[in-house]
Scaffold this motif. Structure first.
Motif, PDB file in Angstrom:
ATOM      1  N   ARG A   1       0.845  -1.193   0.000  1.00  0.00           N
ATOM      2  CA  ARG A   1       0.000   0.000   0.000  1.00  0.00           C
ATOM      3  C   ARG A   1       0.880   1.243   0.000  1.00  0.00           C
ATOM      4  N   GLN A   2       0.308   2.305  -0.534  1.00  0.00           N
ATOM      5  CA  GLN A   2       1.017   3.583  -0.552  1.00  0.00           C
ATOM      6  C   GLN A   2       0.032   4.704  -0.291  1.00  0.00           C
ATOM      7  N   ALA A   3       0.268   5.419   0.794  1.00  0.00           N
ATOM      8  CA  ALA A   3      -0.524   6.588   1.133  1.00  0.00           C
ATOM      9  C   ALA A   3       0.178   7.836   0.609  1.00  0.00           C
ATOM     10  N   PRO A   4      -0.568   8.914   0.373  1.00  0.00           N
ATOM     11  CA  PRO A   4       0.053  10.139  -0.143  1.00  0.00           C
ATOM     12  C   PRO A   4       1.204  10.603   0.743  1.00  0.00           C
TER      13      PRO A   4
ATOM     14  N   ARG B   1       5.874   3.224  -0.550  1.00  0.00           N
ATOM     15  CA  ARG B   1       5.100   1.989  -0.669  1.00  0.00           C
ATOM     16  C   ARG B   1       5.616   1.002   0.362  1.00  0.00           C
ATOM     17  N   GLU B   2       4.698   0.358   1.075  1.00  0.00           N
ATOM     18  CA  GLU B   2       5.083  -0.597   2.105  1.00  0.00           C
ATOM     19  C   GLU B   2       4.387  -1.927   1.888  1.00  0.00           C
ATOM     20  N   LEU B   3       5.098  -2.986   2.262  1.00  0.00           N
ATOM     21  CA  LEU B   3       4.542  -4.330   2.159  1.00  0.00           C
ATOM     22  C   LEU B   3       3.582  -4.557   3.326  1.00  0.00           C
ATOM     23  N   VAL B   4       2.363  -4.889   3.017  1.00  0.00           N
ATOM     24  CA  VAL B   4       1.335  -5.103   4.029  1.00  0.00           C
ATOM     25  C   VAL B   4       1.257  -6.568   4.420  1.00  0.00           C
ATOM     26  N   ALA B   5       1.277  -7.438   3.410  1.00  0.00           N
ATOM     27  CA  ALA B   5       1.137  -8.859   3.677  1.00  0.00           C
ATOM     28  C   ALA B   5       1.713  -9.646   2.511  1.00  0.00           C
TER      29      ALA B   5
END
Length: 122
Positions: free
Chosen positions: A38-41, A45-49
């Motif tokens: 996911r990537q928030a403004p 980008r980060e790995l969630v699962a």
């Protein structure tokens, strides 16, 4: 190269649930791993699962106990069930594939979907 298409994003109130789906254009049964990022403004980008070919799963700390990743190899689809959603979960969610057909305990995601927006209101 496998094509990935995400669906299931949307607007939900805090405490609600969503299920994201990622449909692959071909078989994923031999892929080393699949993952959701996911990537928030303004954020990286980060790995969630992630889930391996052997169905072992890993989660980012803030989603443990709330999110569940699963894969249906017969449908070439990976899911992310998201419960107890929080406003800080708001982001674009991306499906990713590590299509290597040999085992590696360090996933390398090289195929990406276009992303689906998840917005959690407070």
């Amino acid at each position: 190269q496998v094509q990935l298409v995400e669906s299931g994003g949307g607007l939900v109130q805090a405490g609600g649930s969503l299920r994201l789906s990622c449909a692959a254009s071909g078989s994923i049964v031999r892929f080393n791993a699949m993952g959701w990022y996911r990537q928030a403004p303004g954020n990286e980008r980060e790995l969630v699962a992630s889930i391996t070919r052997g169905a072992s799963t890993k989660y980012e700390g803030s989603v443990k106990g709330r999110f569940t990743i699963s894969r249906d190899n017969a449908k070439n689809t990976v899911y992310l069930q998201m419960n107890s959603l929080k406003p800080e979960d708001t982001a674009v969610y991306y499906c990713a594939a590590d299509p290597r057909t040999y085992y590696s305990n360090s996933p390398s995601f090289s195929s990406w979907g276009q992303g689906t927006q998840v917005t959690v209101s407070s």
